[in-house]
Design a protein around this motif. Structure first.
Motif, PDB file in Angstrom:
ATOM      1  N   PHE A 149       0.834  -1.211   0.000  1.00  0.00           N
ATOM      2  CA  PHE A 149       0.000   0.000   0.000  1.00  0.00           C
ATOM      3  C   PHE A 149       0.869   1.260   0.000  1.00  0.00           C
ATOM      4  O   PHE A 149       0.594   2.226  -0.721  1.00  0.00           O
ATOM      5  CB  PHE A 149      -0.918  -0.010   1.220  1.00  0.00           C
ATOM      6  CG  PHE A 149      -1.857   1.166   1.277  1.00  0.00           C
ATOM      7  CD1 PHE A 149      -3.010   1.188   0.516  1.00  0.00           C
ATOM      8  CD2 PHE A 149      -1.572   2.260   2.097  1.00  0.00           C
ATOM      9  CE1 PHE A 149      -3.873   2.279   0.560  1.00  0.00           C
ATOM     10  CE2 PHE A 149      -2.428   3.349   2.153  1.00  0.00           C
ATOM     11  CZ  PHE A 149      -3.583   3.354   1.374  1.00  0.00           C
ATOM     12  N   GLY A 208       0.508   1.967  -3.636  1.00  0.00           N
ATOM     13  CA  GLY A 208      -0.814   2.554  -3.522  1.00  0.00           C
ATOM     14  C   GLY A 208      -1.919   1.517  -3.401  1.00  0.00           C
ATOM     15  O   GLY A 208      -1.670   0.303  -3.425  1.00  0.00           O
ATOM     16  N   TYR A 209      -3.154   2.010  -3.281  1.00  0.00           N
ATOM     17  CA  TYR A 209      -4.312   1.124  -3.136  1.00  0.00           C
ATOM     18  C   TYR A 209      -4.434   0.173  -4.324  1.00  0.00           C
ATOM     19  O   TYR A 209      -4.721  -1.014  -4.153  1.00  0.00           O
ATOM     20  CB  TYR A 209      -5.581   1.967  -3.002  1.00  0.00           C
ATOM     21  CG  TYR A 209      -6.858   1.157  -2.982  1.00  0.00           C
ATOM     22  CD1 TYR A 209      -7.254   0.483  -1.830  1.00  0.00           C
ATOM     23  CD2 TYR A 209      -7.664   1.054  -4.127  1.00  0.00           C
ATOM     24  CE1 TYR A 209      -8.419  -0.263  -1.809  1.00  0.00           C
ATOM     25  CE2 TYR A 209      -8.831   0.308  -4.115  1.00  0.00           C
ATOM     26  CZ  TYR A 209      -9.202  -0.351  -2.949  1.00  0.00           C
ATOM     27  OH  TYR A 209     -10.347  -1.095  -2.944  1.00  0.00           O
ATOM     28  N   ARG A 210      -4.169   0.678  -5.526  1.00  0.00           N
ATOM     29  CA  ARG A 210      -4.274  -0.160  -6.723  1.00  0.00           C
ATOM     30  C   ARG A 210      -3.257  -1.290  -6.705  1.00  0.00           C
ATOM     31  O   ARG A 210      -3.461  -2.325  -7.331  1.00  0.00           O
ATOM     32  CB  ARG A 210      -4.101   0.691  -7.976  1.00  0.00           C
ATOM     33  CG  ARG A 210      -5.239   1.677  -8.215  1.00  0.00           C
ATOM     34  CD  ARG A 210      -4.993   2.503  -9.450  1.00  0.00           C
ATOM     35  NE  ARG A 210      -4.952   1.686 -10.660  1.00  0.00           N
ATOM     36  CZ  ARG A 210      -4.682   2.170 -11.866  1.00  0.00           C
ATOM     37  NH1 ARG A 210      -4.437   3.463 -12.023  1.00  0.00           N
ATOM     38  NH2 ARG A 210      -4.668   1.361 -12.909  1.00  0.00           N
TER      39      ARG A 210
END
Length: 264
Positions: A131, A135-137
């Motif tokens: 994360f 990142g979230y993706r």
């Protein structure tokens, strides 16, 4: 919406994972490496698969699990229900599967005094690191390949199981334990033979970004893999996948069926 199928799927998924996890990690690196995390996660995901499948069939046919032996649903309904369960399962599975693959592919030994510690200290640290760095993706890296893998193959999975049970069970009766074991085992093999090409791509997409980005997407990963290694790359791991699939899915379906019968 009946909840028994979700609970039965959760328990049967945990039992199947305990049996199959060594095979799953042999095709990567460690033997029982990273087992505690997938036991919890895959049980939840399996409950989604079986729960959504059974409840989708209920919506399509208006027959409960117990009534389906006397009034078998059509193969089209079974396939659609399986695809629906596979699609939703893949969405729930994506972050858990990514973490499992990253932990299993971790080559650093357990940290010793004075040695370099492994990149990930455990599943929570792995998730936090992904994360933070991607990142979230990043937690859903490889999710499209996972959905492309699981959506049709879960339709094949349930058609194979229900078809074999129907063929070898007297009309209106419940299948015997032997029939459930054999049908479940062959359902697992059929689904994994169909799934292995995209499982290879899924695993590569999940490892992409660990050190640097290599692929621009699922299609780029497919094209690059074929260009570098030939079409045979899509069948890498099919033997170990099939060897794992038979006992795991035989136990999964047997425990699932018996739990539903016990709950009546």
């Amino acid at each position: 919406m009946p909840v028994e199928e979700f609970v039965a799927g959760w328990i049967s998924g945990a039992l199947g994972l305990v049996l199959g996890h060594p095979f799953d990690t042999v095709k990567l690196l460690g033997f029982f490496k990273g087992m505690s995390f997938p036991i919890a996660s895959i049980a939840v995901v399996n409950s989604v698969l079986f729960g959504v499948y059974s409840n989708t069939l209920l919506l399509l046919t208006a027959t409960s699990h117990q009534e389906r032996r006397a009034q078998p649903p059509s193969y089209m309904h079974i396939f659609l229900a399986g695809c629906t369960g596979g699609f939703l399962q893949a969405y729930c599975l994506a972050p858990f599967d990514l973490i499992k693959v990253r932990l299993q592919n971790q080559t650093e030994p357990v940290a010793q005094p004075g040695s370099t510690p492994p990149q990930y200290q455990g599943p929570v640290h792995c998730a936090a690191s992904i994360f933070r760095e991607e990142g979230y993706r990043g937690l859903f890296r490889g999710a499209w390949a996972l959905m492309l893998r699981d959506t049709p193959t879960m339709g094949i999975y349930f058609i194979t199981y229900e078809g074999l049970c129907h063929q070898y069970t007297p009309e209106g009766q419940n299948p015997s334990s032997a029939t459930v074991l054999v049908a479940g085992g062959f359902a697992g093999i059929a689904s994994w033979v169909a799934a292995t090409p995209l499982d290879v791509i899924k695993s590569r997409m999940q490892m992409d970004g660990l050190r640097r980005r290599v692929y621009q997407g699922v299609l780029d990963c497919m094209v690059s893999s074929v260009r570098q290694e030939g079409l045979g790359v899509f069948f890498r791991g099919v033997t170990i996948n099939s060897a794992r699939a038979f006992p795991v899915n035989a136990v999964t379906f047997l425990s699932y069926e018996y739990l539903l019968r016990w709950w009546g």
